[in-house]
Design a protein around this motif. Structure first.
Motif, PDB file in Angstrom:
ATOM      1  N   GLY A 115      65.068 -18.000 -73.541  1.00  0.00           N
ATOM      2  CA  GLY A 115      65.425 -18.054 -75.482  1.00  0.00           C
ATOM      3  C   GLY A 115      66.549 -16.217 -75.965  1.00  0.00           C
ATOM      4  O   GLY A 115      67.133 -16.665 -76.086  1.00  0.00           O
ATOM      5  N   LYS A 116      65.329 -15.350 -74.764  1.00  0.00           N
ATOM      6  CA  LYS A 116      66.059 -14.102 -75.062  1.00  0.00           C
ATOM      7  C   LYS A 116      67.861 -14.192 -74.519  1.00  0.00           C
ATOM      8  O   LYS A 116      68.468 -13.899 -75.237  1.00  0.00           O
ATOM      9  CB  LYS A 116      65.225 -13.277 -74.838  1.00  0.00           C
ATOM     10  N   ILE A 117      67.664 -15.353 -73.142  1.00  0.00           N
ATOM     11  CA  ILE A 117      68.859 -15.132 -72.760  1.00  0.00           C
ATOM     12  C   ILE A 117      69.898 -15.663 -73.554  1.00  0.00           C
ATOM     13  O   ILE A 117      71.295 -15.590 -74.060  1.00  0.00           O
ATOM     14  CB  ILE A 117      68.946 -15.380 -71.429  1.00  0.00           C
ATOM     15  N   ARG A 118      69.873 -16.927 -73.887  1.00  0.00           N
ATOM     16  CA  ARG A 118      70.059 -18.180 -75.116  1.00  0.00           C
ATOM     17  C   ARG A 118      71.256 -17.009 -76.089  1.00  0.00           C
ATOM     18  O   ARG A 118      71.889 -17.132 -76.249  1.00  0.00           O
ATOM     19  CB  ARG A 118      69.450 -18.988 -75.515  1.00  0.00           C
ATOM     20  N   THR A 143      83.274  -9.495 -76.934  1.00  0.00           N
ATOM     21  CA  THR A 143      82.741  -7.732 -75.942  1.00  0.00           C
ATOM     22  C   THR A 143      83.071  -8.439 -74.642  1.00  0.00           C
ATOM     23  O   THR A 143      83.427  -7.518 -73.877  1.00  0.00           O
ATOM     24  CB  THR A 143      81.809  -7.730 -76.472  1.00  0.00           C
ATOM     25  N   GLY A 144      82.478  -9.637 -73.923  1.00  0.00           N
ATOM     26  CA  GLY A 144      82.935  -9.662 -72.742  1.00  0.00           C
ATOM     27  C   GLY A 144      81.800  -8.961 -71.410  1.00  0.00           C
ATOM     28  O   GLY A 144      81.657  -9.196 -70.798  1.00  0.00           O
ATOM     29  N   THR A 145      80.512  -8.539 -72.728  1.00  0.00           N
ATOM     30  CA  THR A 145      79.593  -8.279 -71.863  1.00  0.00           C
ATOM     31  C   THR A 145      78.665  -8.784 -70.808  1.00  0.00           C
ATOM     32  O   THR A 145      78.511 -10.013 -71.007  1.00  0.00           O
ATOM     33  CB  THR A 145      78.795  -7.047 -73.428  1.00  0.00           C
ATOM     34  N   TRP A 146      78.763  -8.558 -70.236  1.00  0.00           N
ATOM     35  CA  TRP A 146      77.771  -9.174 -68.527  1.00  0.00           C
ATOM     36  C   TRP A 146      76.159  -9.431 -69.478  1.00  0.00           C
ATOM     37  O   TRP A 146      75.877  -8.379 -69.885  1.00  0.00           O
ATOM     38  CB  TRP A 146      78.183  -8.610 -67.150  1.00  0.00           C
ATOM     39  N   LEU A 147      75.437 -10.373 -69.008  1.00  0.00           N
ATOM     40  CA  LEU A 147      74.336 -10.689 -69.527  1.00  0.00           C
ATOM     41  C   LEU A 147      73.709 -10.690 -67.754  1.00  0.00           C
ATOM     42  O   LEU A 147      73.260 -12.401 -67.344  1.00  0.00           O
ATOM     43  CB  LEU A 147      74.512 -12.100 -70.018  1.00  0.00           C
ATOM     44  N   GLN A 148      73.206 -10.268 -67.502  1.00  0.00           N
ATOM     45  CA  GLN A 148      72.502 -10.349 -65.902  1.00  0.00           C
ATOM     46  C   GLN A 148      71.150 -10.100 -66.125  1.00  0.00           C
ATOM     47  O   GLN A 148      70.179  -9.845 -66.933  1.00  0.00           O
ATOM     48  CB  GLN A 148      72.366  -8.832 -65.704  1.00  0.00           C
ATOM     49  N   VAL A 149      70.489 -10.746 -65.356  1.00  0.00           N
ATOM     50  CA  VAL A 149      68.142 -11.213 -65.336  1.00  0.00           C
ATOM     51  C   VAL A 149      68.494 -10.358 -64.109  1.00  0.00           C
ATOM     52  O   VAL A 149      68.953 -10.896 -63.092  1.00  0.00           O
ATOM     53  CB  VAL A 149      68.199 -12.558 -65.374  1.00  0.00           C
ATOM     54  N   ASP A 150      67.045 -10.334 -64.311  1.00  0.00           N
ATOM     55  CA  ASP A 150      66.590 -10.076 -62.575  1.00  0.00           C
ATOM     56  C   ASP A 150      65.062  -9.945 -62.971  1.00  0.00           C
ATOM     57  O   ASP A 150      64.101  -9.640 -63.912  1.00  0.00           O
ATOM     58  CB  ASP A 150      66.613  -7.952 -63.016  1.00  0.00           C
ATOM     59  N   GLY A 151      65.004 -10.756 -62.007  1.00  0.00           N
ATOM     60  CA  GLY A 151      63.410 -11.316 -61.534  1.00  0.00           C
ATOM     61  C   GLY A 151      62.711 -12.818 -61.271  1.00  0.00           C
ATOM     62  O   GLY A 151      63.086 -13.302 -62.375  1.00  0.00           O
ATOM     63  N   GLY A 152      62.887 -12.645 -60.079  1.00  0.00           N
ATOM     64  CA  GLY A 152      62.076 -13.849 -59.784  1.00  0.00           C
ATOM     65  C   GLY A 152      63.205 -15.419 -59.441  1.00  0.00           C
ATOM     66  O   GLY A 152      63.061 -16.478 -59.478  1.00  0.00           O
ATOM     67  N   ILE A 153      65.147 -14.669 -59.575  1.00  0.00           N
ATOM     68  CA  ILE A 153      65.444 -15.107 -58.898  1.00  0.00           C
ATOM     69  C   ILE A 153      66.117 -16.254 -57.905  1.00  0.00           C
ATOM     70  O   ILE A 153      65.669 -15.533 -56.622  1.00  0.00           O
ATOM     71  CB  ILE A 153      67.248 -14.914 -59.531  1.00  0.00           C
ATOM     72  N   SER A 154      65.430 -17.346 -57.753  1.00  0.00           N
ATOM     73  CA  SER A 154      65.431 -18.465 -56.276  1.00  0.00           C
ATOM     74  C   SER A 154      66.836 -19.369 -57.153  1.00  0.00           C
ATOM     75  O   SER A 154      66.885 -20.170 -57.717  1.00  0.00           O
ATOM     76  CB  SER A 154      64.318 -18.390 -56.155  1.00  0.00           C
ATOM     77  N   ALA A 165      71.158 -20.961 -69.626  1.00  0.00           N
ATOM     78  CA  ALA A 165      70.524 -20.389 -71.021  1.00  0.00           C
ATOM     79  C   ALA A 165      71.780 -18.761 -71.609  1.00  0.00           C
ATOM     80  O   ALA A 165      72.156 -18.401 -72.378  1.00  0.00           O
ATOM     81  CB  ALA A 165      69.247 -19.919 -70.707  1.00  0.00           C
ATOM     82  N   GLY A 166      72.644 -19.143 -70.407  1.00  0.00           N
ATOM     83  CA  GLY A 166      74.158 -17.926 -70.501  1.00  0.00           C
ATOM     84  C   GLY A 166      74.029 -16.929 -69.447  1.00  0.00           C
ATOM     85  O   GLY A 166      75.499 -15.832 -69.685  1.00  0.00           O
ATOM     86  N   ALA A 167      72.946 -16.654 -68.633  1.00  0.00           N
ATOM     87  CA  ALA A 167      73.147 -15.653 -67.701  1.00  0.00           C
ATOM     88  C   ALA A 167      74.423 -15.668 -67.131  1.00  0.00           C
ATOM     89  O   ALA A 167      74.696 -16.746 -66.467  1.00  0.00           O
ATOM     90  CB  ALA A 167      72.339 -15.109 -66.675  1.00  0.00           C
ATOM     91  N   ASP A 168      75.739 -14.446 -66.478  1.00  0.00           N
ATOM     92  CA  ASP A 168      76.123 -14.485 -65.617  1.00  0.00           C
ATOM     93  C   ASP A 168      76.416 -13.612 -64.602  1.00  0.00           C
ATOM     94  O   ASP A 168      77.268 -13.761 -63.147  1.00  0.00           O
ATOM     95  CB  ASP A 168      77.639 -14.140 -66.002  1.00  0.00           C
ATOM     96  N   THR A 169      75.175 -12.815 -64.730  1.00  0.00           N
ATOM     97  CA  THR A 169      74.980 -11.579 -63.363  1.00  0.00           C
ATOM     98  C   THR A 169      73.118 -11.930 -63.153  1.00  0.00           C
ATOM     99  O   THR A 169      72.547 -11.553 -64.091  1.00  0.00           O
ATOM    100  CB  THR A 169      75.605 -10.104 -64.121  1.00  0.00           C
ATOM    101  N   PHE A 170      73.207 -11.646 -61.835  1.00  0.00           N
ATOM    102  CA  PHE A 170      72.126 -12.621 -61.294  1.00  0.00           C
ATOM    103  C   PHE A 170      71.360 -11.273 -59.770  1.00  0.00           C
ATOM    104  O   PHE A 170      71.824 -11.176 -59.109  1.00  0.00           O
ATOM    105  CB  PHE A 170      71.854 -14.058 -60.318  1.00  0.00           C
ATOM    106  N   VAL A 171      70.587 -10.936 -60.126  1.00  0.00           N
ATOM    107  CA  VAL A 171      69.773  -9.921 -59.651  1.00  0.00           C
ATOM    108  C   VAL A 171      68.876 -11.187 -58.827  1.00  0.00           C
ATOM    109  O   VAL A 171      68.156 -11.688 -59.588  1.00  0.00           O
ATOM    110  CB  VAL A 171      68.832  -8.627 -60.231  1.00  0.00           C
ATOM    111  N   ALA A 172      69.143 -10.489 -57.308  1.00  0.00           N
ATOM    112  CA  ALA A 172      67.561 -11.214 -56.251  1.00  0.00           C
ATOM    113  C   ALA A 172      67.086 -10.949 -55.045  1.00  0.00           C
ATOM    114  O   ALA A 172      68.582 -10.111 -54.304  1.00  0.00           O
ATOM    115  CB  ALA A 172      68.525 -12.766 -55.973  1.00  0.00           C
ATOM    116  N   GLY A 173      66.313 -10.059 -55.449  1.00  0.00           N
ATOM    117  CA  GLY A 173      65.446  -9.579 -54.400  1.00  0.00           C
ATOM    118  C   GLY A 173      65.029  -9.917 -53.121  1.00  0.00           C
ATOM    119  O   GLY A 173      65.314 -10.719 -51.664  1.00  0.00           O
TER     120      GLY A 173
END
Ligand code: 5SP
Ligand code: FE2
Length: 218
Positions: free
Chosen positions: A152-155, A166-177, A187-195
């Motif tokens: 919901g927050k991402i949306r 603004t073209g701001t990038w929307l990054q998510v971090d944690g549990g991306i697989s 939901a709208g993220a475009d930048t994905f952290v994956a460890g």
């Protein structure tokens, strides 16, 4: 929407970092988690290590600062050449001033939100930030499960970015697989952290490709 995949070296072998960086050369950036054992109950490394990573990395550096004294330390990471520096909203009294200092020092300015931090303040000042990081785990450790209740927050941040233009990038971090990235992308993220899902794979380049394809198809 363009998709960026940014593996986190938190899950890499710290004593073989140069080789570990070469394994993710097909990524868009490398995500560098700086932890101070105060803001989060874990400790990684500081500016000298990041300076060496910057010197040998085949891809740009996306620095994620999980430190209490962001005002004191964040600009130094921009000055050493990081492409992007993200501080936590909870770690500064003046996020707008700090973001402006990062831009003046030559990096993109990012602001991160812990799961319990609302997005309202950030949404009201999107033009100040090049990237908003919505944490999808409690910061501190790799290998945790993706928090679906962050969708919901991402949306909401995505809708605000689109409205503001603004073209701001929307990054998510944690549990991306491969199993979760489509939900974050939808939901709208475009930048994905994956460890762990990249460095835990036998073939990190293949894992990066699979993440990119799954996000693009969402
Ligand atoms: O900032 C953090 C953790 O606080 C991350 O960048 C982790 O490194 C992500 O790891 P995975 O959840 O992808 O394993
Ligand atoms: Fe991170």
């Amino acid at each position: 929407m363009s998709v960026r995949i940014e593996p986190s070296i938190l899950s890499a072998d710290f004593v073989n970092m140069e080789a570990e960086l070469q394994r993710i050369a097909t990524a868009d950036a490398v995500h560098v988690d700086v932890m101070d054992n105060h803001f989060v109950p874990n400790l990684t490394f500081g500016p000298e290590m990041v300076r060496r990573v910057q010197a040998v990395s085949p891809v740009p550096l996306d620095v994620h600062l999980m430190i209490t004294d962001a005002d004191r330390w964040a600009p130094g990471y921009a000055e050493l050449g990081a492409f992007s520096v993200t501080f936590h909203a909870e770690a500064t009294d003046d996020p707008l001033a700090l973001a402006a200092r990062l831009r003046a020092a030559g990096s993109r300015a990012g602001i991160a939100l812990k799961p319990g931090t609302p997005a309202d303040e950030v949404i009201a000042h999107l033009d100040a930030y090049d990237q908003v990081l919505v944490m999808t785990v409690e910061p501190g450790f790799g290998g945790q499960g993706f928090m679906d209740d962050m969708l919901g927050k991402i949306r909401a941040v995505r809708a605000a970015i689109d409205a503001a233009g603004t073209g701001t990038w929307l990054q998510v971090d944690g549990g991306i697989s491969a199993g979760t990235i489509a939900r974050a992308a939808a939901a709208g993220a475009d930048t994905f952290v994956a460890g762990s899902s990249v460095y835990g794979a036998e073939d990190p380049a293949a894992a990066i490709g699979a993440l990119r394809a799954a996000a693009a198809a969402a």
